[in-house]
Scaffold this active site. Structure first.
Site, PDB file in Angstrom:
ATOM      1  N   ARG A   1     -19.567 -18.457 -43.636  1.00  0.00           N
ATOM      2  CA  ARG A   1     -20.789 -19.018 -43.051  1.00  0.00           C
ATOM      3  C   ARG A   1     -22.039 -18.446 -43.726  1.00  0.00           C
ATOM      4  O   ARG A   1     -21.948 -17.527 -44.535  1.00  0.00           O
ATOM      5  CB  ARG A   1     -20.808 -18.730 -41.548  1.00  0.00           C
ATOM      6  CG  ARG A   1     -19.647 -19.403 -40.844  1.00  0.00           C
ATOM      7  CD  ARG A   1     -19.728 -19.259 -39.343  1.00  0.00           C
ATOM      8  NE  ARG A   1     -18.574 -19.897 -38.719  1.00  0.00           N
ATOM      9  CZ  ARG A   1     -18.473 -20.177 -37.427  1.00  0.00           C
ATOM     10  NH1 ARG A   1     -19.474 -19.877 -36.628  1.00  0.00           N
ATOM     11  NH2 ARG A   1     -17.399 -20.766 -36.955  1.00  0.00           N
TER      12      ARG A   1
ATOM     13  N   ASP B   1     -14.492 -20.783 -28.795  1.00  0.00           N
ATOM     14  CA  ASP B   1     -15.061 -21.703 -29.790  1.00  0.00           C
ATOM     15  C   ASP B   1     -16.062 -22.669 -29.146  1.00  0.00           C
ATOM     16  O   ASP B   1     -15.948 -22.998 -27.975  1.00  0.00           O
ATOM     17  CB  ASP B   1     -13.925 -22.480 -30.473  1.00  0.00           C
ATOM     18  CG  ASP B   1     -14.392 -23.130 -31.759  1.00  0.00           C
ATOM     19  OD1 ASP B   1     -15.356 -22.619 -32.382  1.00  0.00           O
ATOM     20  OD2 ASP B   1     -13.813 -24.167 -32.144  1.00  0.00           O
TER      21      ASP B   1
ATOM     22  N   ASN C   1     -14.787 -16.449 -41.134  1.00  0.00           N
ATOM     23  CA  ASN C   1     -16.166 -16.697 -40.709  1.00  0.00           C
ATOM     24  C   ASN C   1     -17.185 -16.114 -41.695  1.00  0.00           C
ATOM     25  O   ASN C   1     -18.373 -16.449 -41.626  1.00  0.00           O
ATOM     26  CB  ASN C   1     -16.416 -16.159 -39.292  1.00  0.00           C
ATOM     27  CG  ASN C   1     -15.755 -16.984 -38.204  1.00  0.00           C
ATOM     28  OD1 ASN C   1     -15.374 -16.462 -37.152  1.00  0.00           O
ATOM     29  ND2 ASN C   1     -15.587 -18.277 -38.415  1.00  0.00           N
TER      30      ASN C   1
HETATM   31  C1  IPE Z   1     -12.216 -19.560 -34.668  1.00  0.00           C
HETATM   32  O1  IPE Z   1     -13.178 -20.525 -34.641  1.00  0.00           O
HETATM   33  C2  IPE Z   1     -12.848 -18.208 -34.794  1.00  0.00           C
HETATM   34  C3  IPE Z   1     -13.514 -17.710 -33.592  1.00  0.00           C
HETATM   35  C4  IPE Z   1     -13.578 -18.312 -32.431  1.00  0.00           C
HETATM   36  C5  IPE Z   1     -14.122 -16.420 -33.741  1.00  0.00           C
HETATM   37  P1  IPE Z   1     -13.689 -21.281 -35.946  1.00  0.00           P
HETATM   38  O2  IPE Z   1     -14.806 -22.154 -35.478  1.00  0.00           O
HETATM   39  O3  IPE Z   1     -13.989 -20.314 -37.017  1.00  0.00           O
HETATM   40  O4  IPE Z   1     -12.412 -22.149 -36.376  1.00  0.00           O
HETATM   41  P2  IPE Z   1     -12.305 -23.492 -37.200  1.00  0.00           P
HETATM   42  O5  IPE Z   1     -13.090 -23.321 -38.457  1.00  0.00           O
HETATM   43  O6  IPE Z   1     -12.881 -24.581 -36.341  1.00  0.00           O
HETATM   44  O7  IPE Z   1     -10.833 -23.701 -37.412  1.00  0.00           O
HETATM   45  C1  IPE Z   2     -17.283 -19.696 -32.009  1.00  0.00           C
HETATM   46  O1  IPE Z   2     -18.231 -20.694 -32.036  1.00  0.00           O
HETATM   47  C2  IPE Z   2     -17.865 -18.349 -32.310  1.00  0.00           C
HETATM   48  C3  IPE Z   2     -17.566 -17.861 -33.676  1.00  0.00           C
HETATM   49  C4  IPE Z   2     -16.798 -18.428 -34.533  1.00  0.00           C
HETATM   50  C5  IPE Z   2     -18.212 -16.633 -34.048  1.00  0.00           C
HETATM   51  P1  IPE Z   2     -18.580 -21.476 -33.373  1.00  0.00           P
HETATM   52  O2  IPE Z   2     -19.699 -20.773 -34.055  1.00  0.00           O
HETATM   53  O3  IPE Z   2     -17.389 -21.695 -34.208  1.00  0.00           O
HETATM   54  O4  IPE Z   2     -19.096 -22.836 -32.777  1.00  0.00           O
HETATM   55  P2  IPE Z   2     -18.799 -24.293 -33.319  1.00  0.00           P
HETATM   56  O5  IPE Z   2     -17.319 -24.428 -33.411  1.00  0.00           O
HETATM   57  O6  IPE Z   2     -19.486 -24.400 -34.650  1.00  0.00           O
HETATM   58  O7  IPE Z   2     -19.381 -25.191 -32.285  1.00  0.00           O
HETATM   59 MG    MG Z   3     -15.976 -23.170 -34.294  1.00  0.00          MG
END
Ligand code: IPE
Ligand code: IPE
Ligand code: MG
Length: 234
Positions: free
Chosen positions: A64, A13, A61
């Site tokens: 998004r 993350d 996800n």
């Molecule tokens: C978890 O991270 C999913 C991945 C790392 C692929 P998210 O960024 O989606 O989780 P939340 O929304 O902060 O809980």
């Molecule tokens: C984790 O990074 C990767 C995925 C969830 C695909 P994020 O995209 O969640 O990055 P932050 O949490 O917004 O910084």
């Molecule tokens: Mg994240």
């Protein structure tokens, strides 16, 4: 290191925040995160980790923007097509956990291709959790169990917490060490069943900056853990 975990799982993350802090687009963070992942796989194999599970895209996800979702799907295809040779040479077997629906055909094809090409590799398993949800996995397992009970392929008395693993997306050992980068202290629906006695390691570092030294630190933390599994200290 004296005590190496068999199964390490990583919630990768912080890619978006890494990019934002540098005035870059979120996609740049994902690109950088992909490079970090490549290094992580090689390093995990080097230190003797047998199973590495990585959270690359959650079922949630899909909430998004279309642009970000498309970017991540294309990155996966590119990643496996480009890195394929290197991964094979490195004796890593790639498997996937997650639902197929609603993934695009070209994404599914790329997954199938890498699985097929690496199926005889034995040194280390890379479990890529893609379009993955921990609750979804338990629901999907329950449906398979129901089917096997109805078809008399499974006897009720043979179902227990160990045999339940056969019904998960991949029949892997439980997680020993679960790492989450990027400041948050939550599971975000990741491997809820397999994490039941995992040692939890949260680190502020955003995933693109998670290097070998950071990983070593996580392994040292694991080494210091006293795992009791419900037992009493003697
Ligand atoms: C978890 O991270 C999913 C991945 C790392 C692929 P998210 O960024 O989606 O989780 P939340 O929304 O902060 O809980
Ligand atoms: C984790 O990074 C990767 C995925 C969830 C695909 P994020 O995209 O969640 O990055 P932050 O949490 O917004 O910084
Ligand atoms: Mg994240």
């Amino acid at each position: 290191m004296n005590k190496i975990p068999t199964h390490v799982a990583v919630i990768m993350d912080g890619n978006g925040r890494w990019a934002k802090e540098r005035g870059l687009k979120r996609s740049e963070g994902h690109r950088e995160g992909a490079k970090t992942l490549e290094n992580l796989i090689l390093y995990a194999k080097k230190v003797g980790i047998k199973v590495l599970s990585v959270y690359t895209f959650s079922t949630d996800n899909f909430k998004r923007s279309q642009e970000e979702v498309d970017f991540l799907m294309n990155l996966l295809i590119l990643y496996f097509n480009e890195k394929l040779e290197k991964v094979c040479k490195e004796e890593v077997r790639v498997v996937f956990s997650g639902r197929k629906e609603p993934l695009r055909k070209d994404v599914l094809d790329a997954m199938q291709n890498i699985m097929e090409k690496t199926k005889n590799n034995t040194k280390c398993i890379l479990n890529v959790c893609f379009n993955y949800g921990g609750q979804e996995e338990i629901v999907d397992a329950s449906l398979k169990i129901h089917e096997d009970l109805v078809e008399h392929k499974l006897k009720k008395e043979d179902l227990n917490r160990e045999t339940f693993y056969h019904y998960l997306y991949q029949d892997l050992p439980p997680i020993d060490l679960l790492i989450r980068t990027g400041k948050e202290h939550r599971l975000s629906n990741f491997m809820l069943y397999q994490a039941f006695y995992a040692e939890l390691y949260f680190v502020d570092t955003y995933f693109p900056d998670f290097d070998d030294a950071c990983f070593d630190e996580a392994l040292r933390y694991y080494e210091s853990c006293n795992r009791r599994f419900g037992n009493a200290e003697d």
